[in-house]
Motif scaffolding. Structure first.
Motif, PDB file in Angstrom:
ATOM      1  N   TYR A  30       0.882  -1.162   0.000  1.00 22.61           N
ATOM      2  CA  TYR A  30       0.000   0.000   0.000  1.00 22.61           C
ATOM      3  C   TYR A  30       0.916   1.208   0.000  1.00 22.61           C
ATOM      4  O   TYR A  30       2.112   1.084   0.269  1.00 22.61           O
ATOM      5  CB  TYR A  30      -0.916   0.011   1.238  1.00 22.61           C
ATOM      6  N   VAL A  31       0.345   2.366  -0.335  1.00 25.72           N
ATOM      7  CA  VAL A  31       1.170   3.568  -0.431  1.00 25.72           C
ATOM      8  C   VAL A  31       0.767   4.558   0.657  1.00 25.72           C
ATOM      9  O   VAL A  31      -0.399   4.928   0.773  1.00 25.72           O
ATOM     10  CB  VAL A  31       1.042   4.219  -1.824  1.00 25.72           C
ATOM     11  N   MET A  32       1.724   4.943   1.469  1.00 29.85           N
ATOM     12  CA  MET A  32       1.490   5.933   2.525  1.00 29.85           C
ATOM     13  C   MET A  32       2.029   7.279   2.061  1.00 29.85           C
ATOM     14  O   MET A  32       2.631   7.388   1.011  1.00 29.85           O
ATOM     15  CB  MET A  32       2.199   5.469   3.804  1.00 29.85           C
ATOM     16  N   THR A  33       1.808   8.323   2.869  1.00 27.16           N
ATOM     17  CA  THR A  33       2.312   9.640   2.469  1.00 27.16           C
ATOM     18  C   THR A  33       3.811   9.754   2.723  1.00 27.16           C
ATOM     19  O   THR A  33       4.469  10.615   2.153  1.00 27.16           O
ATOM     20  CB  THR A  33       1.577  10.769   3.213  1.00 27.16           C
ATOM     21  N   GLY A  34       4.346   8.898   3.587  1.00 25.76           N
ATOM     22  CA  GLY A  34       5.772   8.961   3.876  1.00 25.76           C
ATOM     23  C   GLY A  34       6.253   7.676   4.509  1.00 25.76           C
ATOM     24  O   GLY A  34       5.449   6.833   4.916  1.00 25.76           O
ATOM     25  N   GLY A  35       7.561   7.533   4.621  1.00 25.91           N
ATOM     26  CA  GLY A  35       8.140   6.307   5.182  1.00 25.91           C
ATOM     27  C   GLY A  35       8.223   6.288   6.704  1.00 25.91           C
ATOM     28  O   GLY A  35       8.617   5.281   7.287  1.00 25.91           O
TER      29      GLY A  35
END
Ligand code: 4HQ
Length: 216
Positions: A106-111
């Motif tokens: 999934y893609v988050m806004t940051g690591g």
């Protein structure tokens, strides 16, 4: 002992606006994390000459797992987690990186949250850190399966009762019940784990029982 330090990448910029992103070469949507501040931050962290494992958090990385958490918890080397933002990080940052790790598809806004997830999973395995003496055989993933159901007092709560086997005092029956419940849950929600697992003859017998009893 465990020690976590946080570094703001903007502190390593050279321009007055503390800019860390720029437009992508070749065009397209979104911004790219610029290499200069990341290189400067890593240079700063390496100044003391101590070895460090540089980990980049990214959906393109190796999937993080319990076995990686165990391996990390046994390392005495320090870790640097590079947490990107925007669409991604300038590819040249990868020349600094020892390992690229993902916490999931999934893609988050940051690591940052990915780094916290890893730190959390590793911390609980570092001996003495949480003052615990949990035996590793009790932990769900060391079974290679999802966890079995847990109950505590009271025996009956709002009409919901505890399975009698758990209060029988028969440890063999309890073990078999837990193993069967773990197999059942895993078959239902993570059949991929069952396919990978090395199943004992008892496991196979329990699975036959599950199939003959239930519509799963
Ligand atoms: N991101 N596992 C985008 C992640 C991620 C993940 C980190 C968001 C990198 C640029 N990191 N940035 N999934 O979603 O680790």
């Amino acid at each position: 002992m465990l020690d976590v330090k946080l570094h703001n990448i903007r502190d390593f910029t050279l321009d007055p606006h503390r800019k860390v992103d720029d437009y992508p070469y070749g065009g397209g949507a979104g911004m790219v994390f610029t290499p200069e501040p990341v290189f400067r931050a890593v240079d700063f962290l390496k100044e003391d000459g101590e070895p460090r494992k540089i980990v980049l958090l990214s959906p393109q990385g190796r999937p993080f797992s319990q076995s990686m958490a165990e391996a990390y918890s046994k390392e005495d080397e320090r870790f640097v987690f590079i947490c990107g933002r925007y669409e991604g990080i300038d590819e040249r940052v990868r020349t600094l990186v020892d390992e690229e790790v993902s916490i999931g598809d999934y893609v988050m806004t940051g690591g940052e949250l990915a780094a916290l997830v890893i730190i959390d999973a590793v911390t609980r395995l570092v001996p003495g850190v949480l003052g615990d003496d949990r035996s590793s055989e009790d932990e769900s993933f060391s079974w290679g399966l999802l966890d079995y159901p847990h109950y505590t007092r009271p025996r009956e709560f709002r009409g919901l009762t505890v399975p009698p086997v758990l209060v029988s005092g028969n440890h063999k029956d309890i073990w078999n019940w837990r193993r069967k419940q773990a197999l059942k849950k895993t078959l239902k929600v993570r059949p991929d784990i069952i396919e990978q697992a090395e199943l004992s003859d008892l496991d196979k017998k329990l699975i036959d029982e599950i199939y003959s009893e239930e519509d799963i």
